[in-house]
Scaffold this active site. Sequence first.
Site, PDB file in Angstrom:
ATOM      1  N   HIS A 262       6.157 -26.756   3.141  1.00  0.00           N
ATOM      2  CA  HIS A 262       5.272 -27.845   2.699  1.00  0.00           C
ATOM      3  C   HIS A 262       4.173 -27.328   1.790  1.00  0.00           C
ATOM      4  O   HIS A 262       3.172 -28.004   1.572  1.00  0.00           O
ATOM      5  CB  HIS A 262       4.668 -28.548   3.918  1.00  0.00           C
ATOM      6  CG  HIS A 262       5.724 -29.093   4.828  1.00  0.00           C
ATOM      7  ND1 HIS A 262       6.386 -30.281   4.579  1.00  0.00           N
ATOM      8  CD2 HIS A 262       6.277 -28.584   5.958  1.00  0.00           C
ATOM      9  CE1 HIS A 262       7.278 -30.494   5.532  1.00  0.00           C
ATOM     10  NE2 HIS A 262       7.239 -29.471   6.377  1.00  0.00           N
TER      11      HIS A 262
ATOM     12  N   GLU B 236       0.843  -1.201   0.000  1.00  0.00           N
ATOM     13  CA  GLU B 236       0.000   0.000   0.000  1.00  0.00           C
ATOM     14  C   GLU B 236       0.880   1.253   0.000  1.00  0.00           C
ATOM     15  O   GLU B 236       0.487   2.295  -0.506  1.00  0.00           O
ATOM     16  CB  GLU B 236      -0.953   0.009   1.209  1.00  0.00           C
ATOM     17  CG  GLU B 236      -2.113   0.982   1.024  1.00  0.00           C
ATOM     18  CD  GLU B 236      -3.163   0.914   2.128  1.00  0.00           C
ATOM     19  OE1 GLU B 236      -2.840   1.245   3.270  1.00  0.00           O
ATOM     20  OE2 GLU B 236      -4.312   0.537   1.830  1.00  0.00           O
TER      21      GLU B 236
ATOM     22  N   LYS C 216     -13.677   1.815  -3.786  1.00  0.00           N
ATOM     23  CA  LYS C 216     -14.667   2.099  -2.732  1.00  0.00           C
ATOM     24  C   LYS C 216     -15.874   2.803  -3.339  1.00  0.00           C
ATOM     25  O   LYS C 216     -17.023   2.506  -3.005  1.00  0.00           O
ATOM     26  CB  LYS C 216     -14.056   3.015  -1.660  1.00  0.00           C
ATOM     27  CG  LYS C 216     -13.008   2.353  -0.794  1.00  0.00           C
ATOM     28  CD  LYS C 216     -12.524   3.327   0.286  1.00  0.00           C
ATOM     29  CE  LYS C 216     -11.313   2.794   1.004  1.00  0.00           C
ATOM     30  NZ  LYS C 216     -10.673   3.746   1.897  1.00  0.00           N
TER      31      LYS C 216
END
Length: 559
Positions: A397, A366, A521
Amino acid sequence: MPSASPLSRRPAWRALVAHREALGETHLKTLFAEQPDRYRAFTRSAAGLTLDLAKQRWTPETRERLLALAREADVPGAIGRLLDGERVNISEDRPALHTALRLPESASLVVEGEDLVPAVHRTLARMEAMVARLHTGQWRGATGKPIRDVVNLGVGGSDLGPLMVTHALADFRPEGVHGLEVHFASTMDGSQLADYLGRLNPETTLFVLSSKSFTTIDTLSNARTARDWLLARLTGERVGMPAALVMRQHFIGVSASPEKMRDWGIADAHQLEFWEWVGGRYSLWGAIGLPIALVVGMDHFRELLAGAHAMDRHFREAELADNLPVLLALAGIWNVNFLDIRAHSILPYDGRLEYFAAYLEQLEMESNGKSVTHDGRQVDYATCPVLWGQLGPNAQHAFYQLLHQGTQAVVCDFIAPLRRYDEVEDAATRAHLKEQHRLTLANCFAQSRVLMLGDEALADGDAQPSHKRYRGNQPSTTLLLERLTPATLGALIALYEHKVYVQAVIWDINPFDQWGVELGKRIAGETERILARRRGQEAMDDSSRGLIEAFWAAEAEVP
Ligand code: F6P
């Protein structure tokens, strides 16, 4: 053709381009063979951290040339401007003063005529008073029972920092305090909150509304659900508590906007304020850190601040060539801009750092996921790499296969404490756990070595078929903490904060704004209105229209 940017015209940048060409595809194993003392040459320590950059695919000359680039970009001046409170956040025309939040009380930092330190410490004192009330069982819910559960409602910087640190420092809970559990709910879909509401007692639950802006829909929608849950259970005919009392005793607000907190219904006495000059993703050091102080106590919280401050001092005072944040930043610049490595994995070898990668994803991406320079030009070089991570032992893994044999070049940060489990009381358990720690460090050191050397990590390796071959030559950084304590964790976080800043200075981008999140947004708001009104989708693209109509069809099926 647009003209080259000021950065790529810099003499030091051009020298690095030529130097990179001269290095060609020199393998890391060759660099180690040519320079046997690489550990000493490339390792530096400060504030309880040791940074080993020997396994970066570079030479002392590379580092010198990168340091020249840092000097040309005036990194020393930029460090001073940040720490002195100049308006380094250009697009929002304000300072970025998270470092002021960790100044000791005896310090003074006068910014534009005002000493910020007294206000910072007044907020810490108010936090301390709240923590004391909760830790002594004196903070009671509306029906008079002591609060037992605290749920932090926040997202992004108002969630990830406190979540990461409370998890990392869970061993540092103070003894003899009233039992208190701290939880986090961030997602706007309400999944985490629904779980808590299903099992917590409203009489003994307190919500902390954490939002710098106090406008974030994710947090406000969780907050509304929490408020109605409390009011329905505590003010109804059965329990009969006044709504104002419930609001007062069950909500704390943390924000840079006291008016919005008040409008929402947070009692004045239960508001903690911070300042516009603290960026959301840099805010865990003050009031947003309340959940941390609730878990580890105020003394440990202050140690966290002191550790970060020690790194701030190192950042200001150390020579560039010995400066941990600067060196970490330069290694990143070398990888991204000259070796063309665009993926960066964060791999802590300590389960307590489970959320560290998630925290850094926001901090780095960000901050530096930008492509426009301060004077509005499109950059002609890469900036922040894609960064992701996971606990190293678990990732072994899962995705290490790609690191060892995939086609992507990836740089890795290995992070581990040197010592652990000294304080475990039972001797047999302590011995077992220490063995597990040794095993973990063995894995950490082995992985960076295999990434570096490939097949040649095995001294007596037989010729293998191609699917069993390891090419190596993947660079990595190893960061060792003496121990994981509040102080070293503070220093570790500050190290990455400053690394991000140094890279932004060199890339000539603003790490303190986040305009890239705004359009989404806005469009989400419009889309929500269309979904609710069941019209307005006609003018949209075919895919979005199809998805909206699929949702309406699913809604229609509800009995
Ligand atoms: O939308 C991104 C963002 O603004 C982040 O920068 C911030 O940390 C997060 O949302 C939460 O913002 P706030 O604390 O204002 O609710």
